[in-house]
Scaffold this motif. Sequence first.
Motif, PDB file in Angstrom:
ATOM      1  N   GLN A  76      -9.170   4.175  10.019  1.00 41.10           N
ATOM      2  CA  GLN A  76      -7.784   4.382   9.602  1.00 41.10           C
ATOM      3  C   GLN A  76      -6.960   3.114   9.817  1.00 41.10           C
ATOM      4  OE1 GLN A  76      -6.484   7.032   7.947  1.00 41.10           O
ATOM      5  NE2 GLN A  76      -4.694   5.682   7.729  1.00 41.10           N
ATOM      6  N   ARG A  77      -7.205   2.417  10.924  1.00 39.08           N
ATOM      7  CA  ARG A  77      -6.464   1.171  11.149  1.00 39.08           C
ATOM      8  C   ARG A  77      -6.829   0.144  10.086  1.00 39.08           C
ATOM      9  NH1 ARG A  77      -5.810  -3.505  15.192  1.00 39.08           N
ATOM     10  NH2 ARG A  77      -3.593  -3.876  14.886  1.00 39.08           N
ATOM     11  N   CYS A  78      -8.085   0.104   9.694  1.00 38.85           N
ATOM     12  CA  CYS A  78      -8.488  -0.798   8.609  1.00 38.85           C
ATOM     13  C   CYS A  78      -7.702  -0.485   7.335  1.00 38.85           C
ATOM     14  CB  CYS A  78      -9.981  -0.662   8.336  1.00 38.85           C
ATOM     15  SG  CYS A  78     -11.051  -1.471   9.546  1.00 38.85           S
ATOM     16  N   LEU A  79      -7.597   0.788   7.013  1.00 42.18           N
ATOM     17  CA  LEU A  79      -6.838   1.171   5.822  1.00 42.18           C
ATOM     18  C   LEU A  79      -5.374   0.794   5.972  1.00 42.18           C
ATOM     19  CD1 LEU A  79      -6.560   2.539   3.089  1.00 42.18           C
ATOM     20  CD2 LEU A  79      -6.460   4.757   4.276  1.00 42.18           C
ATOM     21  N   ASP A  80      -4.803   1.033   7.140  1.00 42.20           N
ATOM     22  CA  ASP A  80      -3.398   0.707   7.369  1.00 42.20           C
ATOM     23  C   ASP A  80      -3.127  -0.797   7.240  1.00 42.20           C
ATOM     24  OD1 ASP A  80      -2.910   3.383   7.854  1.00 42.20           O
ATOM     25  OD2 ASP A  80      -2.983   3.186  10.036  1.00 42.20           O
ATOM     26  N   LEU A  81      -4.098  -1.612   7.624  1.00 45.82           N
ATOM     27  CA  LEU A  81      -3.924  -3.063   7.577  1.00 45.82           C
ATOM     28  C   LEU A  81      -4.228  -3.664   6.210  1.00 45.82           C
ATOM     29  CD1 LEU A  81      -5.573  -4.054  10.993  1.00 45.82           C
ATOM     30  CD2 LEU A  81      -3.133  -4.217  10.424  1.00 45.82           C
ATOM     31  N   SER A  82      -4.869  -2.906   5.331  1.00 47.00           N
ATOM     32  CA  SER A  82      -5.273  -3.451   4.032  1.00 47.00           C
ATOM     33  C   SER A  82      -4.059  -3.725   3.156  1.00 47.00           C
ATOM     34  CB  SER A  82      -6.232  -2.493   3.331  1.00 47.00           C
ATOM     35  OG  SER A  82      -5.605  -1.258   3.033  1.00 47.00           O
ATOM     36  N   ARG A  83      -4.172  -4.776   2.343  1.00 45.28           N
ATOM     37  CA  ARG A  83      -3.065  -5.188   1.489  1.00 45.28           C
ATOM     38  C   ARG A  83      -3.484  -5.477   0.047  1.00 45.28           C
ATOM     39  NH1 ARG A  83      -1.104  -3.228   5.131  1.00 45.28           N
ATOM     40  NH2 ARG A  83       0.480  -3.974   6.602  1.00 45.28           N
ATOM     41  N   THR A  84      -4.751  -5.665  -0.206  1.00 45.88           N
ATOM     42  CA  THR A  84      -5.209  -6.007  -1.549  1.00 45.88           C
ATOM     43  C   THR A  84      -5.202  -4.775  -2.453  1.00 45.88           C
ATOM     44  OG1 THR A  84      -7.454  -5.702  -0.741  1.00 45.88           O
ATOM     45  CG2 THR A  84      -6.628  -7.971  -0.864  1.00 45.88           C
ATOM     46  N   MET A  85      -5.262  -5.009  -3.766  1.00 46.26           N
ATOM     47  CA  MET A  85      -5.281  -3.895  -4.715  1.00 46.26           C
ATOM     48  C   MET A  85      -6.531  -3.043  -4.540  1.00 46.26           C
ATOM     49  SD  MET A  85      -4.939  -3.937  -8.884  1.00 46.26           S
ATOM     50  CE  MET A  85      -3.230  -4.474  -8.772  1.00 46.26           C
ATOM     51  N   TYR A  86      -7.656  -3.708  -4.239  1.00 51.59           N
ATOM     52  CA  TYR A  86      -8.920  -3.003  -4.041  1.00 51.59           C
ATOM     53  C   TYR A  86      -9.447  -3.305  -2.647  1.00 51.59           C
ATOM     54  CZ  TYR A  86      -8.722  -2.135  -9.022  1.00 51.59           C
ATOM     55  OH  TYR A  86      -8.318  -1.718 -10.262  1.00 51.59           O
ATOM     56  N   VAL A  87     -10.077  -2.303  -2.041  1.00 52.53           N
ATOM     57  CA  VAL A  87     -10.526  -2.464  -0.656  1.00 52.53           C
ATOM     58  C   VAL A  87     -11.930  -1.889  -0.490  1.00 52.53           C
ATOM     59  CG1 VAL A  87      -9.358  -0.313   0.023  1.00 52.53           C
ATOM     60  CG2 VAL A  87      -9.972  -1.989   1.766  1.00 52.53           C
ATOM     61  N   THR A  88     -12.762  -2.630   0.240  1.00 55.89           N
ATOM     62  CA  THR A  88     -14.119  -2.208   0.586  1.00 55.89           C
ATOM     63  C   THR A  88     -14.222  -2.148   2.103  1.00 55.89           C
ATOM     64  OG1 THR A  88     -15.104  -3.210  -1.381  1.00 55.89           O
ATOM     65  CG2 THR A  88     -16.562  -2.855   0.504  1.00 55.89           C
ATOM     66  N   PHE A  89     -14.660  -1.010   2.629  1.00 57.88           N
ATOM     67  CA  PHE A  89     -14.820  -0.850   4.072  1.00 57.88           C
ATOM     68  C   PHE A  89     -16.243  -1.285   4.429  1.00 57.88           C
ATOM     69  CE2 PHE A  89     -11.503   2.015   2.683  1.00 57.88           C
ATOM     70  CZ  PHE A  89     -10.476   1.694   3.556  1.00 57.88           C
ATOM     71  N   LEU A  90     -16.411  -2.579   4.516  1.00 63.38           N
ATOM     72  CA  LEU A  90     -17.722  -3.187   4.685  1.00 63.38           C
ATOM     73  C   LEU A  90     -18.295  -2.888   6.067  1.00 63.38           C
ATOM     74  CD1 LEU A  90     -19.954  -5.176   3.705  1.00 63.38           C
ATOM     75  CD2 LEU A  90     -18.520  -7.030   4.608  1.00 63.38           C
ATOM     76  N   GLY A  91     -19.520  -2.373   6.097  1.00 64.80           N
ATOM     77  CA  GLY A  91     -20.171  -2.161   7.375  1.00 64.80           C
ATOM     78  C   GLY A  91     -20.441  -3.478   8.070  1.00 64.80           C
ATOM     79  N   ASN A  92     -20.268  -3.521   9.375  1.00 59.43           N
ATOM     80  CA  ASN A  92     -20.482  -4.782  10.091  1.00 59.43           C
ATOM     81  C   ASN A  92     -21.950  -5.159  10.176  1.00 59.43           C
ATOM     82  OD1 ASN A  92     -21.314  -2.857  11.939  1.00 59.43           O
ATOM     83  ND2 ASN A  92     -20.297  -3.803  13.691  1.00 59.43           N
ATOM     84  N   ASP A  93     -22.821  -4.316   9.639  1.00 64.62           N
ATOM     85  CA  ASP A  93     -24.250  -4.632   9.631  1.00 64.62           C
ATOM     86  C   ASP A  93     -24.820  -4.717   8.214  1.00 64.62           C
ATOM     87  OD1 ASP A  93     -23.934  -1.960   9.131  1.00 64.62           O
ATOM     88  OD2 ASP A  93     -25.336  -1.252  10.652  1.00 64.62           O
ATOM     89  N   ASP A  94     -23.949  -4.660   7.219  1.00 66.02           N
ATOM     90  CA  ASP A  94     -24.399  -4.689   5.831  1.00 66.02           C
ATOM     91  C   ASP A  94     -24.221  -6.076   5.218  1.00 66.02           C
ATOM     92  OD1 ASP A  94     -25.118  -1.939   5.809  1.00 66.02           O
ATOM     93  OD2 ASP A  94     -23.002  -1.423   5.594  1.00 66.02           O
ATOM     94  N   ILE A  95     -24.777  -6.256   4.021  1.00 64.41           N
ATOM     95  CA  ILE A  95     -24.789  -7.556   3.368  1.00 64.41           C
ATOM     96  C   ILE A  95     -24.254  -7.430   1.945  1.00 64.41           C
ATOM     97  CG2 ILE A  95     -26.244  -9.456   2.533  1.00 64.41           C
ATOM     98  CD1 ILE A  95     -26.116  -9.386   5.536  1.00 64.41           C
ATOM     99  N   LEU A  96     -23.306  -8.296   1.610  1.00 63.33           N
ATOM    100  CA  LEU A  96     -22.837  -8.415   0.233  1.00 63.33           C
ATOM    101  C   LEU A  96     -23.753  -9.385  -0.501  1.00 63.33           C
ATOM    102  CD1 LEU A  96     -19.144  -9.070   1.254  1.00 63.33           C
ATOM    103  CD2 LEU A  96     -19.923  -6.958   0.148  1.00 63.33           C
ATOM    104  N   LEU A  97     -24.265  -8.986  -1.645  1.00 55.05           N
ATOM    105  CA  LEU A  97     -24.970  -9.950  -2.473  1.00 55.05           C
ATOM    106  C   LEU A  97     -23.932 -10.870  -3.122  1.00 55.05           C
ATOM    107  CD1 LEU A  97     -27.785  -7.723  -3.997  1.00 55.05           C
ATOM    108  CD2 LEU A  97     -27.919  -9.336  -2.090  1.00 55.05           C
ATOM    109  N   PRO A  98     -24.318 -12.080  -3.513  1.00 62.23           N
ATOM    110  CA  PRO A  98     -23.334 -13.067  -3.983  1.00 62.23           C
ATOM    111  C   PRO A  98     -22.494 -12.620  -5.178  1.00 62.23           C
ATOM    112  CG  PRO A  98     -25.399 -14.153  -3.466  1.00 62.23           C
ATOM    113  CD  PRO A  98     -25.665 -12.678  -3.365  1.00 62.23           C
ATOM    114  N   ASN A  99     -22.963 -11.640  -5.925  1.00 59.20           N
ATOM    115  CA  ASN A  99     -22.244 -11.194  -7.125  1.00 59.20           C
ATOM    116  C   ASN A  99     -21.319 -10.011  -6.871  1.00 59.20           C
ATOM    117  OD1 ASN A  99     -24.415  -9.418  -6.635  1.00 59.20           O
ATOM    118  ND2 ASN A  99     -24.531  -8.819  -8.788  1.00 59.20           N
TER     119      ASN A  99
END
Length: 306
Positions: A76-99
Amino acid sequence: MSDDAVVGFMVPHHGSFTYLRAAVESALAQSDERWSMTVVEDGADRRVGAWLRSLDDPRIVHEQNPVRLGIAGNFQRCLDLSRTMYVTFLGNDDILLPNYVETIVSATAAYPRATVVQPRVQVIDADGQLCWPIADRVKARMAPQPRQAVELAGEPLVTSLMRGNWTYFPSLCWRREHISWLGFRQDLPTTLDLALLADVLIAEGTMVMLPEVAFQYRRHAASASSAAARDADRFGEEAALLDELAVRCHTRGWERACRAARVRLTSRLHAAQIGLAAAHGRDWGRTGTALSHALTPSAHARQTTS
């Protein structure tokens, strides 16, 4: 936050610093630089803030919770702090592929009214190697497999998710204004993902499914969902949530979705699997708890037959 950011990565952190570094580095490797990241630390690892500051990247912000909030509170704090139009709740153990950002930005331009976007996901193990556990094979069988982007909504989508949640929550990218008024359920720390998704879809939101692989989901024994499943806590939460959703779907006239939520097929099968494994290990307490979730009729079913 960068003024050019379209996608905001909100990272609720409590756990492995090594995994967190890999997650942050995967953001730095994005082909599209229109992103920002806020790591919201719900612990006291001094290495985190020091390392993030050493990156000297204005797109990356470190927030330290003054008191421990727990899983649901930190989301909930992550959501409250978000400001961008789109938001991803990225797991601290996950990996974004470059694309990832490039893929999301393209999808949101094509479907500007969509609430949430689900790219295709690879599953990795604790060491970062591709793997294909049975849980993910089941998800793949249940999930739509589009050859091109498709926008889904309404009772058919909700029915599918009530049969089994085939989404990968950390990979989902949300239109922030569509979820900021809902927030995360504080009473459902391990099923808050399905609760939020059901809320937005029942409120006529839509999901875009993409054929592009853009995310790696790490499945390992130390994750919160795995630990909760072992302790059978998740099954109690799932039962309560799906009973609630069965009533809401019935009220809306979505009888197929209501039946799927009442039956909760994959949740029962998973609970049975955990219960039988516990019985094999002579852990009778966990056996009884898990099997009771597998065999007990839903509250909605008991009400309608009484």
